[in-house]
Design an enzyme around this catalytic site. Structure first.
Site, PDB file in Angstrom:
ATOM      1  N   ARG A  78      55.782  -6.941  30.591  1.00 22.72           N
ATOM      2  CA  ARG A  78      55.229  -7.454  31.839  1.00 22.72           C
ATOM      3  C   ARG A  78      53.865  -6.818  32.051  1.00 22.72           C
ATOM      4  O   ARG A  78      53.754  -5.594  32.094  1.00 22.72           O
ATOM      5  CB  ARG A  78      56.174  -7.117  33.006  1.00 22.72           C
ATOM      6  CG  ARG A  78      55.598  -7.458  34.342  1.00 22.72           C
ATOM      7  CD  ARG A  78      56.539  -7.242  35.527  1.00 22.72           C
ATOM      8  NE  ARG A  78      55.763  -7.479  36.722  1.00 22.72           N
ATOM      9  CZ  ARG A  78      55.528  -6.583  37.678  1.00 22.72           C
ATOM     10  NH1 ARG A  78      56.095  -5.395  37.641  1.00 22.72           N
ATOM     11  NH2 ARG A  78      54.755  -6.877  38.704  1.00 22.72           N
ATOM     12  N   HIS A 122      48.143  -8.186  40.643  1.00 22.86           N
ATOM     13  CA  HIS A 122      48.709  -6.837  40.807  1.00 22.86           C
ATOM     14  C   HIS A 122      47.617  -5.976  41.455  1.00 22.86           C
ATOM     15  O   HIS A 122      47.109  -5.022  40.874  1.00 22.86           O
ATOM     16  CB  HIS A 122      49.156  -6.288  39.448  1.00 22.86           C
ATOM     17  CG  HIS A 122      50.095  -5.119  39.523  1.00 22.86           C
ATOM     18  ND1 HIS A 122      51.331  -5.105  38.912  1.00 22.86           N
ATOM     19  CD2 HIS A 122      49.997  -3.902  40.119  1.00 22.86           C
ATOM     20  CE1 HIS A 122      51.934  -3.938  39.126  1.00 22.86           C
ATOM     21  NE2 HIS A 122      51.142  -3.184  39.850  1.00 22.86           N
ATOM     22  N   GLU A 167      54.381  -6.801  44.657  1.00 26.57           N
ATOM     23  CA  GLU A 167      54.545  -5.982  45.858  1.00 26.57           C
ATOM     24  C   GLU A 167      53.593  -6.353  46.996  1.00 26.57           C
ATOM     25  O   GLU A 167      52.758  -5.541  47.414  1.00 26.57           O
ATOM     26  CB  GLU A 167      54.392  -4.490  45.520  1.00 26.57           C
ATOM     27  CG  GLU A 167      55.393  -4.010  44.478  1.00 26.57           C
ATOM     28  CD  GLU A 167      55.365  -2.494  44.275  1.00 26.57           C
ATOM     29  OE1 GLU A 167      54.477  -1.832  44.829  1.00 26.57           O
ATOM     30  OE2 GLU A 167      56.239  -1.978  43.566  1.00 26.57           O
ATOM     31  N   ASN A 292      61.191  -4.130  42.269  1.00 28.27           N
ATOM     32  CA  ASN A 292      60.715  -2.820  41.829  1.00 28.27           C
ATOM     33  C   ASN A 292      61.461  -1.778  42.635  1.00 28.27           C
ATOM     34  O   ASN A 292      61.473  -1.822  43.876  1.00 28.27           O
ATOM     35  CB  ASN A 292      59.217  -2.663  42.086  1.00 28.27           C
ATOM     36  CG  ASN A 292      58.385  -3.613  41.236  1.00 28.27           C
ATOM     37  OD1 ASN A 292      58.907  -4.284  40.348  1.00 28.27           O
ATOM     38  ND2 ASN A 292      57.090  -3.663  41.499  1.00 28.27           N
ATOM     39  N   TYR A 294      62.133   2.428  43.049  1.00 29.46           N
ATOM     40  CA  TYR A 294      61.790   3.804  42.690  1.00 29.46           C
ATOM     41  C   TYR A 294      62.626   4.842  43.417  1.00 29.46           C
ATOM     42  O   TYR A 294      62.970   5.870  42.879  1.00 29.46           O
ATOM     43  CB  TYR A 294      60.302   4.066  42.965  1.00 29.46           C
ATOM     44  CG  TYR A 294      59.423   3.354  41.976  1.00 29.46           C
ATOM     45  CD1 TYR A 294      59.136   3.931  40.745  1.00 29.46           C
ATOM     46  CD2 TYR A 294      58.907   2.084  42.240  1.00 29.46           C
ATOM     47  CE1 TYR A 294      58.358   3.267  39.807  1.00 29.46           C
ATOM     48  CE2 TYR A 294      58.130   1.418  41.309  1.00 29.46           C
ATOM     49  CZ  TYR A 294      57.868   2.018  40.095  1.00 29.46           C
ATOM     50  OH  TYR A 294      57.110   1.356  39.163  1.00 29.46           O
ATOM     51  N   GLU A 352      60.329  -3.224  37.781  1.00 24.26           N
ATOM     52  CA  GLU A 352      59.762  -1.877  37.625  1.00 24.26           C
ATOM     53  C   GLU A 352      60.807  -0.869  38.039  1.00 24.26           C
ATOM     54  O   GLU A 352      61.502  -1.070  39.055  1.00 24.26           O
ATOM     55  CB  GLU A 352      58.529  -1.645  38.526  1.00 24.26           C
ATOM     56  CG  GLU A 352      57.280  -2.347  38.078  1.00 24.26           C
ATOM     57  CD  GLU A 352      56.095  -2.078  39.016  1.00 24.26           C
ATOM     58  OE1 GLU A 352      56.040  -0.993  39.661  1.00 24.26           O
ATOM     59  OE2 GLU A 352      55.217  -2.961  39.093  1.00 24.26           O
TER      60      GLU A 352
END
Ligand code: FCB
Length: 458
Positions: A78, A122, A167, A292, A294, A352
Site C-alpha cells: 500500500r 495521504h 485518515e 489504521n 495503533y 496500518e
C-alpha cells in the site's frame, strides 16, 4: 449503491508507506510543491528541523525497495501518490513525468508478484489548492474527483485496490482543530466544513472509480477505542464524545447517510443544516473499509481542551512506544468487532498497524527489534482471532515497510521492519521483517510458535 464484497481477495499480507514519507525529491521532474513541503520548510514546525527532501530516497531507489518486498514475500504493497507530481497545480495540466514514476512502480510491483494498493491522498495536498483554501474550500472536492479520474485512467487497468483518503479525521483534527499539521488552523467551525468536504470528495472519487470499473475503492480511517480514565460520569461522557468525534464522524455518514446524533455535542459547534442534507448522498460509497490501528486512548473530561474537551491520560512508559502510544493489542480486536457489529457488512482491511521503537543500529547485518516482533505477533493474533470469530477482515498491512519521515516527528521515530540509515540510505531488514516474512510464508501459522532469527535462509 451497496458494497461489493467480491471485489477484494480473501486475504492479503502487506505493508504500507506514503509518498511524502518515503519518496524524497519532492520537486523532481516537474512536480508542484505540496502543503507538507511548505510546512516542513517553515522553521519550528518539525522536530529537529527535519524535512522530507530526501526521506528514504524511494523516488530513485524504488527498484531496490521492490526487491525488499519480494524478499519479505509481501503479497501487497500500500503506497500513496503525490497528487502534485501528477497535477502540479492540483487540477488542469497533467505532468506525465510524475505519472510515469508511478507507472514504473506499479509495473515493477506486478512483475515481483506484489499487488499494488494505491491511496490517492495521504495528506500531501498540492500547494496551489492549499493556497486557495485547501479542504475548507468546496472546490477542492471537484479537484479531487478530477485527480481521481486522471489516475484511474492511467493505472486502473493494473491497480485493482484503491483508497481515496488516508485518515480524514487527522487531516481535520491536526490541520484545523489543533493546528499542528498544515494548514495549521485552530478553528473548529471550519473543521466541520473540512470534514464534510473530505466526505464528499471521497464519495465523488468512489463514484468516478466505479464508473471507470477500476476494482475496489475504499476509505482508510484511524480508529481507537476510547476508554474512560475515571469513575466519574463526566469521564464516561468524555469518552463517549471522543468516540463520536474520532470513530463515528466519517463512518456514520458512509454507512447510514447521516452524521452521528451527538455530533454537535462532540464538536461543541453547531452543525449547519445544509451539511446534514448533503451527507445523505455519501451513503454506501465504499467497497471496503481500511482501518489504521495503533493504540487506544484513556480519557478524562477537560473543559479547557478544544473539542471534544478531553484529556488523554499518558500510559506507563514501559507499556508504550517512542510515540508515547500505549501498546494495547486487544484494542485492535475490540475495534474490528465494534465496526462489524455497528455498521452494515462491508469487507475490512487492517491498512496500518505498527510501532516506533528506538532500534539499535545494524550490527553484523542484523537489527534485533524484539519489541516490534512481539508487537506484531500480538496484533496479528487479534486480527486472526476476529476473523475466526466471523469478522469479514481480508488482510493485514503493517506500518511500515521502511523507517521513514514521521511527519512532525521527522526521522526520530522508526516504524519500519526495514532499518534505513538516513546518511547512507542503506537498508537492513530487521528481525521483525524476517519474522513477518515467516508469518506470511506460513500464512499466519507461525504465530502459534516461537520465532527464532533465521541464520540460514536470509
Ligand atoms: C498514521 C499515518 C501514517 C503514519 C502512522 C504512524 O496516522 O497514516 O502516515 O505516520 O500514523
Amino acid at each position: 449503491m451497496e458494497p461489493t464484497t467480491q471485489l477484494l481477495p480473501p486475504w492479503l499480507w502487506g505493508a504500507a508507506t506514503s509518498a511524502f514519507q518515503v519518496e524524497g525529491s519532492p520537486l523532481a521532474d516537474g512536480a508542484g510543491p505540496s502543503n507538507w513541503y511548505v510546512f516542513t520548510h517553515t522553521p519550528g514546525k518539525v522536530r529537529g528541523g527535519h524535512t522530507a527532501d530526501v526521506a528514504c530516497d524511494h523516488y530513485r531507489r524504488f527498484p531496490e525497495d521492490v526487491g525488499l518486498m519480494r524478499q519479505l514475500g509481501l503479497q501487497a504493497y500500500r503506497f500513496s501518490l503525490a497528487w502534485g507530481r501528477i497535477l502540479p497545480e492540483g487540477r488542469g495540466r497533467i505532468n506525465t513525468r510524475g505519472l510515469d514514476f508511478y507507472q514504473r512502480l506499479v509495473d515493477q510491483l506486478l512483475e515481483a508478484g506484489v499487488q499494488p494498493m494505491v491511496t490517492l491522498f495521504h495528506w500531501d495536498l498540492p500547494w496551489e489548492l492549499e493556497r486557495q483554501g485547501g479542504w475548507a474550500n468546496p472546490a477542492t472536492v471537484e479537484a479531487f474527483a478530477h485527480y481521481g479520474q486522471v489516475v484511474f485512467r492511467a493505472l486502473g487497468d493494473r491497480v485493482r485496490l484503491w483508497v481515496t483518503l488516508n485518515e480524514p479525521w487527522v487531516v481535520m483534527d491536526a490541520g484545523y482543530v489543533h493546528g499542528v499539521h498544515p494548514p495549521g488552523r485552530r478553528e473548529p467551525a471550519v473543521a466541520v466544513r473540512v470534514a464534510h468536504h473530505l466526505l464528499l470528495a471521497h464519495a465523488r472519487a468512489v463514484q468516478v472509480g466505479r464508473a471507470q470499473g477500476v476494482g475496489a475503492v475504499g476509505l482508510v480511517v484511524n480508529l481507537e477505542p476510547k476508554h474512560p480514565g475515571g469513575e466519574r460520569e463526566e469521564d464516561r461522557q468524555a469518552a463517549q464524545r471522543a468516540h463520536t468525534y474520532n470513530n463515528r464522524l466519517f463512518l456514520d455518514p458512509l454507512f447510514f447517510g447521516r452524521y452521528p446524533e451527538d455530533v454537535e455535542e462532540a464538536f461543541g459547534t453547531p452543525w449547519p443544516e445544509e451539511l446534514c442534507c448533503q451527507v445523505e448522498q455519501v451513503r454506501g460509497s465504499l467497497d471496503f473499509l481500511g482501518i489504521n490501528y495503533y493504540t487506544r486512548s484513556v480519557l478524562v473530561h477537560d473543559p479547557q481542551a478544544p473539542p471534544p474537551k478531553v484529556r488523554r491520560l499518558p500510559p506507563l512508559a514501559e507499556a508504550s512506544t517512542t510515540m508515547g502510544w500505549e501498546i494495547y493489542p486487544q484494542g485492535l480486536g475490540e475495534t474490528l468487532h465494534w465496526v462489524a457489529h455497528q455498521y452494515p457488512k462491508v469487507p475490512l482491511l487492517v491498512t496500518e498497524n505498527g510501532a516506533a521503537f528506538a532500534d539499535p543500529p545494524p550490527g553484523g547485518g542484523r537489527v534485533a527489534d524484539q519489541r516490534r516482533v512481539r508487537f506484531l505477533r500480538e496484533h496479528i493474533q487479534q486480527v486472526l482471532a476476529a476473523r475466526a470469530q466471523g469478522v469479514d477482515v481480508r488482510g493485514y498491512f503493517l506500518w511500515s515497510l521502511l523507517d521513514n519521515f514521521e511527519w512532525t516527528e521527522g526521522y526520530f521515530q522508526r516504524f519500519g521492519v526495514v532499518y534505513v540509515d538516513f546518511a547512507s540510505q542503506q537498508r537492513t531488514i530487521k528481525d521483525s521483517g524476517w519474522f513477518y516474512r515467516q508469518v506470511i510464508a506460513s500464512d499466519g501459522r507461525l504465530l502459534q510458535h516461537s520465532f527464532t532469527f533465521p541464520s540460514g535462509d536470509r
